[in-house]
Design a protein around this motif. Structure first.
Motif, PDB file in Angstrom:
ATOM      1  N   UNK A 175       0.835  -1.194   0.000  1.00 42.43           N
ATOM      2  CA  UNK A 175       0.000   0.000   0.000  1.00 42.43           C
ATOM      3  C   UNK A 175       0.866   1.237   0.000  1.00 42.43           C
ATOM      4  N   UNK A 176       0.634   2.128  -0.956  1.00 43.81           N
ATOM      5  CA  UNK A 176       1.449   3.324  -1.133  1.00 43.81           C
ATOM      6  C   UNK A 176       0.602   4.583  -0.994  1.00 43.81           C
ATOM      7  N   UNK A 177       1.256   5.690  -0.607  1.00 39.14           N
ATOM      8  CA  UNK A 177       0.569   6.968  -0.564  1.00 39.14           C
ATOM      9  C   UNK A 177       1.558   8.115  -0.635  1.00 39.14           C
ATOM     10  N   UNK A 178       1.089   9.267  -1.073  1.00 43.37           N
ATOM     11  CA  UNK A 178       1.991  10.412  -1.226  1.00 43.37           C
ATOM     12  C   UNK A 178       2.199  11.163   0.080  1.00 43.37           C
ATOM     13  N   UNK A 179       1.381  10.918   1.129  1.00 42.89           N
ATOM     14  CA  UNK A 179       1.406  11.679   2.362  1.00 42.89           C
ATOM     15  C   UNK A 179       1.030  13.133   2.067  1.00 42.89           C
ATOM     16  N   UNK A 180       1.555  14.081   2.836  1.00 45.35           N
ATOM     17  CA  UNK A 180       1.227  15.490   2.649  1.00 45.35           C
ATOM     18  C   UNK A 180       2.482  16.338   2.639  1.00 45.35           C
ATOM     19  N   UNK A 181       2.376  17.600   2.251  1.00 44.36           N
ATOM     20  CA  UNK A 181       3.570  18.429   2.088  1.00 44.36           C
ATOM     21  C   UNK A 181       4.335  18.680   3.381  1.00 44.36           C
ATOM     22  N   UNK A 182       3.645  18.727   4.519  1.00 44.08           N
ATOM     23  CA  UNK A 182       4.373  18.956   5.763  1.00 44.08           C
ATOM     24  C   UNK A 182       5.337  17.814   6.059  1.00 44.08           C
ATOM     25  N   UNK A 183       4.895  16.581   5.804  1.00 49.28           N
ATOM     26  CA  UNK A 183       5.751  15.417   6.044  1.00 49.28           C
ATOM     27  C   UNK A 183       6.777  15.261   4.921  1.00 49.28           C
ATOM     28  N   UNK A 184       6.317  15.358   3.692  1.00 51.22           N
ATOM     29  CA  UNK A 184       7.197  15.124   2.550  1.00 51.22           C
ATOM     30  C   UNK A 184       8.351  16.118   2.528  1.00 51.22           C
ATOM     31  N   UNK A 185       8.037  17.395   2.684  1.00 53.58           N
ATOM     32  CA  UNK A 185       9.087  18.411   2.598  1.00 53.58           C
ATOM     33  C   UNK A 185       9.737  18.694   3.948  1.00 53.58           C
ATOM     34  N   UNK A 186       8.985  18.530   5.038  1.00 50.63           N
ATOM     35  CA  UNK A 186       9.533  18.830   6.353  1.00 50.63           C
ATOM     36  C   UNK A 186      10.298  17.695   6.994  1.00 50.63           C
ATOM     37  N   UNK A 187       9.896  16.451   6.704  1.00 53.79           N
ATOM     38  CA  UNK A 187      10.530  15.280   7.334  1.00 53.79           C
ATOM     39  C   UNK A 187      11.490  14.578   6.380  1.00 53.79           C
ATOM     40  N   UNK A 188      11.022  14.356   5.143  1.00 56.33           N
ATOM     41  CA  UNK A 188      11.856  13.633   4.180  1.00 56.33           C
ATOM     42  C   UNK A 188      12.718  14.542   3.319  1.00 56.33           C
ATOM     43  N   UNK A 189      12.441  15.845   3.333  1.00 57.14           N
ATOM     44  CA  UNK A 189      13.253  16.769   2.559  1.00 57.14           C
ATOM     45  C   UNK A 189      13.127  16.580   1.062  1.00 57.14           C
ATOM     46  N   UNK A 190      11.922  16.187   0.629  1.00 59.09           N
ATOM     47  CA  UNK A 190      11.667  15.957  -0.785  1.00 59.09           C
ATOM     48  C   UNK A 190      10.577  16.909  -1.276  1.00 59.09           C
ATOM     49  N   UNK A 191      10.563  17.246  -2.560  1.00 58.50           N
ATOM     50  CA  UNK A 191       9.517  18.134  -3.070  1.00 58.50           C
ATOM     51  C   UNK A 191       8.173  17.417  -3.145  1.00 58.50           C
ATOM     52  N   UNK A 192       7.100  18.136  -2.862  1.00 57.46           N
ATOM     53  CA  UNK A 192       5.772  17.535  -2.885  1.00 57.46           C
ATOM     54  C   UNK A 192       5.065  17.713  -4.223  1.00 57.46           C
ATOM     55  N   UNK A 193       5.538  18.619  -5.044  1.00 54.14           N
ATOM     56  CA  UNK A 193       4.821  18.980  -6.268  1.00 54.14           C
ATOM     57  C   UNK A 193       4.561  17.772  -7.167  1.00 54.14           C
ATOM     58  N   UNK A 194       3.490  17.860  -7.951  1.00 57.93           N
ATOM     59  CA  UNK A 194       3.094  16.865  -8.953  1.00 57.93           C
ATOM     60  C   UNK A 194       2.916  15.464  -8.348  1.00 57.93           C
ATOM     61  N   UNK A 195       2.085  15.325  -7.312  1.00 59.37           N
ATOM     62  CA  UNK A 195       1.917  14.015  -6.674  1.00 59.37           C
ATOM     63  C   UNK A 195       1.330  12.956  -7.601  1.00 59.37           C
ATOM     64  N   UNK A 196       0.419  13.325  -8.494  1.00 66.46           N
ATOM     65  CA  UNK A 196      -0.154  12.339  -9.411  1.00 66.46           C
ATOM     66  C   UNK A 196       0.895  11.806 -10.370  1.00 66.46           C
ATOM     67  N   UNK A 197       1.691  12.687 -10.928  1.00 63.28           N
ATOM     68  CA  UNK A 197       2.738  12.279 -11.854  1.00 63.28           C
ATOM     69  C   UNK A 197       3.775  11.412 -11.145  1.00 63.28           C
ATOM     70  N   UNK A 198       4.123  11.803  -9.920  1.00 66.64           N
ATOM     71  CA  UNK A 198       5.102  11.018  -9.163  1.00 66.64           C
ATOM     72  C   UNK A 198       4.558   9.622  -8.859  1.00 66.64           C
ATOM     73  N   UNK A 199       3.277   9.543  -8.510  1.00 64.25           N
ATOM     74  CA  UNK A 199       2.682   8.246  -8.193  1.00 64.25           C
ATOM     75  C   UNK A 199       2.706   7.325  -9.404  1.00 64.25           C
ATOM     76  N   UNK A 200       2.315   7.835 -10.544  1.00 63.24           N
ATOM     77  CA  UNK A 200       2.308   7.014 -11.758  1.00 63.24           C
ATOM     78  C   UNK A 200       3.720   6.495 -12.071  1.00 63.24           C
ATOM     79  N   UNK A 201       4.692   7.364 -11.972  1.00 58.43           N
ATOM     80  CA  UNK A 201       6.075   6.981 -12.278  1.00 58.43           C
ATOM     81  C   UNK A 201       6.597   5.970 -11.254  1.00 58.43           C
ATOM     82  N   UNK A 202       6.300   6.210  -9.989  1.00 57.22           N
ATOM     83  CA  UNK A 202       6.760   5.362  -8.890  1.00 57.22           C
ATOM     84  C   UNK A 202       6.221   3.937  -9.045  1.00 57.22           C
ATOM     85  N   UNK A 203       4.920   3.832  -9.267  1.00 56.15           N
ATOM     86  CA  UNK A 203       4.294   2.516  -9.425  1.00 56.15           C
ATOM     87  C   UNK A 203       4.825   1.815 -10.666  1.00 56.15           C
ATOM     88  N   UNK A 204       5.027   2.552 -11.745  1.00 54.85           N
ATOM     89  CA  UNK A 204       5.547   1.944 -12.967  1.00 54.85           C
ATOM     90  C   UNK A 204       6.909   1.320 -12.777  1.00 54.85           C
TER      91      UNK A 204
END
Length: 345
Positions: free
Chosen positions: A92-121
């Motif tokens: 089970x996968x999820x994009x989480x939210x910008x506070x966690x993604x950018x504040x905890x993991x230090x990664x950009x949150x932009x374009x979550x749909x595009x990232x999800x498609x690429x990640x799953x592929x």
């Protein structure tokens, strides 16, 4: 309709009774056990540890946060768990939210749909193990040739032969575009704050994804696992009061004021005024006042609380709405035993 046990993520300390609950859930006929992560405990470790005491239940992540790991690292975790469990893993996968993604993991949150498609592929290609894996990106290019690269990366194929090339991938999604993408590329939907009265709206979103060219599944073989507080009690008022505080936290505090996916879910349900007031009070530090704003109807749209007869009737409502698995959390072994007779109703 099946039942899944949601262990959730850890709070300040590991839960003391999780191992007991997992074993009891399998004995009671639960179909699956899930573990989550936020910014503390991870999702794979508890499944590997407590799942080793089971033989039948599926072991799922609900959810693995995509920004925590590269697609290749997540695929490695999943194929390892699948081998160790004899083919019982659900990723089970999820994009989480910008506070966690950018504040905890230090990664950009932009374009979550595009990232999800690429990640799953990429994960699908790793599990298929048909060729060394490459990706044109832009989010997860393989091999990496961007800034800092020394140009020696090469396409690789997993050393380990995955047990199942079709290991199921479920996506946690809340908004219409995410749900449609889930129906298109995934094997199941991990639905949080699902309201059966809005089933027609969800079905429209899902049907959009199923109708897309190359969609992986159809409604006939797609799973919908809805997280739901299912509480058998003769004192629903006490449980509603407890839930008021939880809902105030998620609606008012789990996300930025400018972008809170949980709050958006309840706005779609028609609670715009309440959501705005809960958010205003919670952000001002008035948590008790925020909880007091939460109406019973908001809680009961996405939870089942009452005596056994009431719970039985409501489970039928959720099943008729299209839910294939009730993903429930329980505070202890007593509540799990009370749910057990309902698992095979």
């Amino acid at each position: 309709m099946k039942f899944g046990l949601q262990l959730g993520y850890w709070m300040a300390q590991p839960p003391e009774n999780a191992g007991e609950l997992v074993v009891a859930a399998e004995k009671a006929g639960f179909d699956a056990v899930f573990a989550a992560e936020s910014w503390g405990s991870d999702a794979f470790g508890p499944l590997t540890w407590w799942g080793s005491s089971t033989e039948r239940v599926r072991l799922g992540t609900s959810v693995v946060q995509m920004s925590a790991r590269t697609p290749a690292a997540t695929a490695m975790h999943a194929l390892t768990l699948d081998h160790l469990s004899g083919g019982r893993a659900i990723l089970g996968l999820g994009v989480s939210g910008p506070q966690v993604v950018e504040g905890w993991y230090g990664q950009p949150f932009a374009k979550p749909l595009q990232r999800t498609r690429e990640y799953v592929g990429i994960i699908r290609r790793i599990l298929a193990r048909e060729a060394p894996v490459t990706s044109d990106g832009p989010h997860y290019p393989l091999p990496y040739t961007g800034p800092g690269s020394i140009g020696l990366g090469k396409p690789l194929k997993s050393i380990v032969h995955p047990l199942r090339a079709d290991l199921p991938i479920w996506l946690g999604a809340e908004g219409p575009k995410n749900v449609a993408l889930t129906a298109e590329i995934a094997d199941g939907w991990l639905a949080i704050y699902y309201a059966p009265r809005l089933a027609n709206m969800y079905n429209d979103w899902l049907d959009e994804g199923f109708a897309r060219a190359g969609a992986r599944r159809s409604r006939d073989d797609f799973e919908i696992a809805a997280s739901c507080q299912v509480i058998i009690t003769d004192d629903p008022a006490t449980e509603l009061e407890r839930m008021r505080w939880i809902m105030a936290l998620y609606i008012g505090g789990m996300g930025a004021p400018e972008l809170n996916f949980h709050a958006q879910v309840y706005r779609r349900m028609g609670y715009e005024r309440e959501v705005d007031e809960i958010g205003r009070l919670f952000q001002a530090g008035k948590k008790a006042e925020a909880a007091a704003v939460v109406p019973d109807e908001l809680i009961l749209d996405t939870a089942i609380i009452g005596d056994e007869e009431h719970v039985r009737k409501q489970l039928k409502v959720w099943e008729a709405a299209g839910v294939t698995m009730m993903l429930v959390s329980v505070p202890g072994i007593e509540q799990l035993h009370r749910l057990a007779p309902l698992v095979d109703q």
